[in-house]
Design a protein around this motif. Structure first.
Motif, mmCIF file in Angstrom:
data_model
loop_
_atom_site.group_PDB
_atom_site.id
_atom_site.type_symbol
_atom_site.label_atom_id
_atom_site.label_comp_id
_atom_site.label_asym_id
_atom_site.label_seq_id
_atom_site.Cartn_x
_atom_site.Cartn_y
_atom_site.Cartn_z
ATOM 1 N N ILE A 165 0.970 -1.230 -0.052
ATOM 2 C CA ILE A 165 -0.067 -0.140 -0.070
ATOM 3 C C ILE A 165 1.168 0.796 0.229
ATOM 4 O O ILE A 165 0.548 2.129 -0.637
ATOM 5 C CB ILE A 165 -1.048 0.108 1.209
ATOM 6 N N ARG A 166 2.197 0.576 0.640
ATOM 7 C CA ARG A 166 2.691 1.776 0.691
ATOM 8 C C ARG A 166 3.464 3.017 -0.548
ATOM 9 O O ARG A 166 3.521 3.951 -1.069
ATOM 10 C CB ARG A 166 4.271 1.864 1.860
ATOM 11 N N ARG A 167 4.052 1.297 -0.793
ATOM 12 C CA ARG A 167 4.975 1.629 -2.885
ATOM 13 C C ARG A 167 3.029 2.095 -3.073
ATOM 14 O O ARG A 167 4.086 3.020 -4.365
ATOM 15 C CB ARG A 167 4.911 0.187 -2.824
ATOM 16 N N ALA A 168 2.499 1.638 -3.210
ATOM 17 C CA ALA A 168 1.970 2.354 -4.609
ATOM 18 C C ALA A 168 0.949 3.649 -3.799
ATOM 19 O O ALA A 168 0.671 4.302 -5.186
ATOM 20 C CB ALA A 168 0.366 0.956 -4.494
ATOM 21 N N SER A 169 1.096 3.923 -2.817
ATOM 22 C CA SER A 169 1.062 5.552 -2.863
ATOM 23 C C SER A 169 1.929 6.065 -3.741
ATOM 24 O O SER A 169 1.063 7.544 -3.289
ATOM 25 C CB SER A 169 0.321 5.901 -1.036
ATOM 26 N N GLU A 170 2.851 5.689 -3.445
ATOM 27 C CA GLU A 170 3.714 6.778 -4.356
ATOM 28 C C GLU A 170 3.260 7.275 -5.938
ATOM 29 O O GLU A 170 4.541 7.832 -6.161
ATOM 30 C CB GLU A 170 5.843 5.849 -3.962
ATOM 31 N N ASN A 171 2.888 6.165 -6.132
ATOM 32 C CA ASN A 171 2.642 6.114 -7.914
ATOM 33 C C ASN A 171 1.363 6.192 -7.917
ATOM 34 O O ASN A 171 0.785 6.539 -9.005
ATOM 35 C CB ASN A 171 3.523 4.566 -7.660
ATOM 36 N N ARG A 224 -4.993 7.269 -9.862
ATOM 37 C CA ARG A 224 -4.275 7.683 -11.048
ATOM 38 C C ARG A 224 -3.266 7.701 -10.689
ATOM 39 O O ARG A 224 -2.727 8.216 -10.028
ATOM 40 C CB ARG A 224 -5.672 9.424 -11.421
ATOM 41 N N GLU A 225 -2.494 7.173 -12.127
ATOM 42 C CA GLU A 225 -0.610 7.358 -11.991
ATOM 43 C C GLU A 225 -0.879 8.516 -11.976
ATOM 44 O O GLU A 225 -0.810 10.236 -12.475
ATOM 45 C CB GLU A 225 -0.817 6.796 -13.477
ATOM 46 N N TYR A 226 0.172 9.339 -10.825
ATOM 47 C CA TYR A 226 0.673 10.246 -10.994
ATOM 48 C C TYR A 226 1.462 11.448 -12.610
ATOM 49 O O TYR A 226 1.157 12.057 -13.088
ATOM 50 C CB TYR A 226 1.676 10.279 -10.055
ATOM 51 N N ILE A 231 -6.136 6.771 -15.416
ATOM 52 C CA ILE A 231 -6.960 6.378 -14.003
ATOM 53 C C ILE A 231 -6.385 4.551 -14.721
ATOM 54 O O ILE A 231 -6.729 3.927 -15.494
ATOM 55 C CB ILE A 231 -8.200 5.771 -14.060
ATOM 56 N N LYS A 232 -5.660 3.928 -13.159
ATOM 57 C CA LYS A 232 -5.329 2.447 -14.056
ATOM 58 C C LYS A 232 -5.852 1.358 -12.933
ATOM 59 O O LYS A 232 -6.048 0.369 -13.303
ATOM 60 C CB LYS A 232 -4.282 2.427 -13.313
ATOM 61 N N ASN A 257 0.812 -5.057 -8.242
ATOM 62 C CA ASN A 257 -0.475 -6.049 -8.282
ATOM 63 C C ASN A 257 -0.856 -4.516 -6.459
ATOM 64 O O ASN A 257 -2.275 -5.008 -5.989
ATOM 65 C CB ASN A 257 -0.031 -6.560 -7.141
ATOM 66 N N GLY A 258 0.034 -3.532 -6.141
ATOM 67 C CA GLY A 258 -0.773 -3.062 -4.596
ATOM 68 C C GLY A 258 -1.379 -1.948 -5.182
ATOM 69 O O GLY A 258 -2.127 -1.448 -3.615
ATOM 70 N N VAL A 259 -2.090 -1.418 -6.245
ATOM 71 C CA VAL A 259 -2.779 -0.616 -6.460
ATOM 72 C C VAL A 259 -4.682 -0.706 -5.946
ATOM 73 O O VAL A 259 -5.148 -0.027 -5.493
ATOM 74 C CB VAL A 259 -3.221 -0.247 -7.739
ATOM 75 N N VAL A 260 -4.739 -2.089 -6.173
ATOM 76 C CA VAL A 260 -5.712 -2.454 -5.482
ATOM 77 C C VAL A 260 -5.789 -2.498 -4.177
ATOM 78 O O VAL A 260 -6.854 -1.448 -3.089
ATOM 79 C CB VAL A 260 -6.643 -3.531 -6.098
ATOM 80 N N PRO A 261 -5.087 -3.197 -3.188
ATOM 81 C CA PRO A 261 -5.164 -3.239 -1.905
ATOM 82 C C PRO A 261 -4.932 -1.680 -1.415
ATOM 83 O O PRO A 261 -5.694 -1.464 -0.393
ATOM 84 C CB PRO A 261 -3.383 -3.330 -1.865
ATOM 85 N N LEU A 262 -4.641 -0.510 -2.049
ATOM 86 C CA LEU A 262 -4.656 0.997 -2.229
ATOM 87 C C LEU A 262 -5.826 1.869 -2.042
ATOM 88 O O LEU A 262 -6.137 2.023 -0.874
ATOM 89 C CB LEU A 262 -3.910 1.764 -2.929
#
Length: 330
Positions: A165-171, A224-226, A231-232, A257-262
């Motif tokens: 989740i942390r990694r996904a929140s960066e992107n 949404r990708e920074y 929108i991914k 894989n992290g975007v849905v958990p985010l």
């Protein structure tokens, strides 16, 4: 005879009792008339039980008929049903007996069917009345997260889940979409990229999403990708008076894989801010066990009741052996 007008306090109690009875008969969002009418395209029906002139039990169902056999299954995107019951007051033992009696009477009022299948809502603690009427009972588990403080839930997650989740929140930036139709355009595009087709009627799903959001009962969360602004991924959730349901998700093949958990984490925070239980809406495979358990929720049973005639079972077996035969039997 003197007719007395109820006092304001009495009127309030009567109104509260009426609302409670309404909620008992429609225990989830999936039981509400607007949802069922949309999900079944107006083909929903009900059996009801009355006591003293008031309705104390209500069971919705939908009948389909093909090749001379009638069946009742779960309507589109309607993940839970089962009886809604107003068991009144009294001791828990007396209320249990009343619930059992009302449920069995509802079952007996169902029309003759070749097949019946429903997944019970979280308020159904056992399926003994269905067993007593000759139904088979299975169990599907789901994960639930209680509305604890966000920090408490975050600390209860697996380290790996928190890290993704942390990694996904960066992107990705997460926000709520006000356009439910956009979700289904996105989901269709993602399926096309995978050369796949939807296994559910998207037109009905879209209508349900629109009506839920019009009533303030649904969320579409998008990631949404920074860098690109694209929108991914997106998820669709709905809620009733006490539970927030995670219903659908879509993710681009290159999203990670992290975007849905985010997105799920944002939905959980929304549910807890409302004081609602977050329901992952069923565990269907090993992948969902791994994903959902990472959020630290507790497993909870959902009972599935089924009953089918011998001709229906035979034709269903034929279809399993030859998928091109008897397409009506899924």
């Amino acid at each position: 005879m003197i007719t007395r007008t109820p006092s304001i306090d009495q009127q309030s109690r009567l109104k509260a009792a009426a609302e409670n009875a309404f909620d008992c008969l429609r225990p989830t969002i999936f039981h509400e008339d607007w949802w069922l009418d949309t999900a079944t395209r107006g083909r929903v029906d009900f059996v009801e039980v009355e006591d003293g002139g008031r309705t104390v039990g209500r069971l919705p169902y939908m009948v389909s008929s093909r090749y001379g056999l009638s069946s009742s299954n779960m309507p589109t995107l309607t993940h839970f049903l089962g009886p809604g019951i107003n068991d009144g007051g009294g001791s828990e033992a007396n209320r249990y007996v009343k619930r059992n009696s009302i449920t069995q009477e509802l079952i007996r009022k169902l029309p003759p069917l070749s097949s019946f299948r429903q997944k019970m809502h979280r308020g159904i603690c056992d399926a003994l009345p269905f067993q007593a009427q000759g139904y088979n009972v299975e169990v599907q588990f789901t994960f639930e997260i209680q509305p604890y403080p966000d920090l408490m839930i975050w600390k209860g997650m697996r380290d790996k889940t928190r890290n993704v989740i942390r990694r996904a929140s960066e992107n990705f930036k997460v926000h709520e979409s006000v356009d439910p139709e956009a979700y289904f355009h996105l989901a269709t595009a993602h399926l096309q990229k995978k050369n796949m087709q939807a296994n559910v009627d998207f037109d009905i799903c879209k209508d349900l999403a629109i009506k839920a959001m019009e009533r303030g009962r649904g969320h579409v969360w998008v990631a949404r990708e920074y860098n690109s602004g694209d929108i991914k991924a997106a998820i669709f959730c709905v809620w009733d008076s006490n539970t927030y349901y995670y219903l659908m998700s879509t993710r681009a093949p290159d999203a990670g894989n992290g975007v849905v958990p985010l997105l799920i984490w944002n939905a959980i925070q929304s549910a807890t801010s409302m004081g609602y239980v977050f329901d992952f809406d069923g565990i269907s495979n090993a992948g969902s066990i791994l994903l959902f358990s990472g959020f630290g929720g507790k497993t909870a049973p959902r009972y599935i009741v089924t009953k089918s005639s011998m001709p229906y079972r035979v034709l269903r077996q034929i279809r399993r052996m030859d998928p091109t035969a008897y397409n009506a039997f899924g």
